[in-house]
Design a protein around this motif. Sequence first.
Motif, short mmCIF file in Angstrom:
data_model
loop_
_atom_site.label_atom_id
_atom_site.label_comp_id
_atom_site.label_asym_id
_atom_site.label_seq_id
_atom_site.Cartn_x
_atom_site.Cartn_y
_atom_site.Cartn_z
N ARG A 1 -0.61 -6.11 -12.42
CA ARG A 1 -1.84 -6.36 -12.07
C ARG A 1 -1.81 -6.05 -10.38
O ARG A 1 -2.79 -4.91 -9.97
CB ARG A 1 -2.63 -6.91 -11.84
N ARG A 2 -0.49 -5.77 -9.77
CA ARG A 2 -0.23 -5.20 -8.47
C ARG A 2 -0.45 -4.22 -8.19
O ARG A 2 -0.24 -3.59 -6.89
CB ARG A 2 1.44 -6.56 -8.37
N MET A 3 0.79 -3.63 -9.39
CA MET A 3 0.64 -1.55 -9.04
C MET A 3 -0.94 -1.36 -9.41
O MET A 3 -0.66 -0.23 -8.44
CB MET A 3 2.14 -1.95 -9.93
N VAL A 4 -1.56 -1.74 -9.94
CA VAL A 4 -2.28 -1.78 -10.05
C VAL A 4 -3.61 -1.14 -8.97
O VAL A 4 -4.49 -0.20 -8.23
CB VAL A 4 -3.83 -1.89 -11.97
N ARG A 5 -3.70 -2.35 -8.88
CA ARG A 5 -4.09 -2.69 -7.06
C ARG A 5 -4.43 -1.88 -5.75
O ARG A 5 -4.73 -1.16 -5.90
CB ARG A 5 -4.55 -3.98 -6.70
N GLN A 6 -2.20 -1.73 -6.29
CA GLN A 6 -2.37 -0.65 -4.97
C GLN A 6 -2.40 0.94 -5.23
O GLN A 6 -2.82 1.10 -4.20
CB GLN A 6 -0.30 -0.50 -5.41
N ILE A 7 -2.18 1.35 -6.40
CA ILE A 7 -2.37 2.17 -7.09
C ILE A 7 -3.99 2.56 -6.23
O ILE A 7 -4.44 3.44 -5.61
CB ILE A 7 -2.87 2.60 -7.48
N LYS A 8 -4.62 2.08 -6.43
CA LYS A 8 -6.42 2.31 -6.02
C LYS A 8 -6.87 2.04 -4.82
O LYS A 8 -7.74 2.48 -3.88
CB LYS A 8 -7.50 0.35 -6.83
N ASN A 9 -6.02 0.70 -4.69
CA ASN A 9 -6.07 0.58 -2.48
C ASN A 9 -5.79 2.27 -2.01
O ASN A 9 -5.64 2.73 -1.04
CB ASN A 9 -5.14 -0.16 -2.04
N LEU A 10 -4.37 2.66 -2.66
CA LEU A 10 -3.74 4.40 -1.84
C LEU A 10 -5.19 5.26 -2.21
O LEU A 10 -5.27 6.37 -1.72
CB LEU A 10 -2.37 4.24 -2.57
N LYS A 11 -5.65 5.45 -3.51
CA LYS A 11 -6.35 6.04 -4.35
C LYS A 11 -7.82 6.37 -3.55
O LYS A 11 -8.13 6.93 -3.49
CB LYS A 11 -6.23 6.74 -5.70
N LEU A 12 -8.50 5.35 -3.10
CA LEU A 12 -9.38 5.02 -2.31
C LEU A 12 -10.60 4.68 -1.50
O LEU A 12 -11.64 4.62 -1.54
CB LEU A 12 -10.56 3.87 -3.98
N ARG A 13 -8.99 4.36 -0.53
CA ARG A 13 -9.53 4.15 0.37
C ARG A 13 -8.73 5.21 1.36
O ARG A 13 -8.05 5.40 2.12
CB ARG A 13 -8.41 2.63 0.77
N SER A 14 -9.41 4.97 2.63
CA SER A 14 -9.48 5.55 3.37
C SER A 14 -7.87 5.24 5.32
O SER A 14 -7.74 3.99 4.15
CB SER A 14 -9.54 6.31 5.00
N ALA A 15 -7.08 5.77 5.60
CA ALA A 15 -6.23 5.12 6.19
C ALA A 15 -6.21 3.76 7.07
O ALA A 15 -6.11 2.69 6.98
CB ALA A 15 -5.83 6.24 7.23
N SER A 16 -7.75 3.93 8.10
CA SER A 16 -8.30 2.66 8.42
C SER A 16 -9.02 1.60 8.26
O SER A 16 -8.50 0.09 7.57
CB SER A 16 -9.63 3.34 9.24
N GLN A 17 -9.17 2.16 6.62
CA GLN A 17 -9.68 0.46 5.71
C GLN A 17 -8.35 0.19 4.56
O GLN A 17 -8.72 -0.99 4.63
CB GLN A 17 -10.16 1.33 4.38
N ARG A 18 -6.94 1.04 4.74
CA ARG A 18 -6.48 -0.10 4.14
C ARG A 18 -5.66 -0.42 5.60
O ARG A 18 -5.18 -1.71 4.99
CB ARG A 18 -4.81 1.45 3.52
N ALA A 19 -5.28 -0.52 6.68
CA ALA A 19 -4.98 -1.20 7.67
C ALA A 19 -5.83 -2.25 7.90
O ALA A 19 -5.45 -3.81 7.93
CB ALA A 19 -4.92 -0.31 8.83
#
Length: 219
Positions: free
Chosen positions: A119-137
């Motif tokens: 589940r952590r890995m899925v969250r991480q993949i969604k974070n990387l693929k669905l968000r801009s750099a500023s949103q991730r930060a």
Amino acid sequence: MTSPAREELLRHAVVHSAPAGTVLFEQGTMPTFQHVLLEGAAHLFGRSSEGKEVLIEVVEPPDLIIPAAVVTNSPYLMQARVQEASRFLLIQADAFRRTLQQDPALSHALVASLAGQFRRMVRQIKNLKLRSASQRAGCYILALRRKQGGGNRITLPYEKTLIASELGLTRESFSRALASLQHDGIEVQANTILIHDDERLAAACGPDPLIDPDEELHL
């Protein structure tokens, strides 16, 4: 876990203290131990054939370090090393696999650990693929704020290059993202970040309970 199973594991285990900078194992090597993180943290890195390295995940206690490799007796897909002094319980891999086959409670605990890691890995993949750099930060800052007690002054836990790598960014892109977020309620002072307007920051980066593990999901 039954008492006989616990005793069997402990007969083949040792507590290991690792100073900062210790490499626990390299990617591509075969597991000889199941590492159980007791204190500190373990950083998992992936490296390309050209030598490029990225931070995949930071594992926090209590947790197993890459149990999938141990259970399947397969090479590690990542390197593990510690950035701070940490303590581990090292269980011989053969003993761990043998006890796993014999003890349903240990099997259940392993499934729970693997499910949490998935589940952590899925969250991480969604974070990387669905968000801009500023949103991730921005979401990283909000998560770090909760982890550090909810105050308006937070300290970056390790160097910006590692944080950027974990977020799928270069250090330069991470710095630009932080600079852009200063228009959305934060102030950057070296490795300290002041949050002046958390609602404005949240509006800019869009925390999501199905991506950010510390967000509450109300159904």
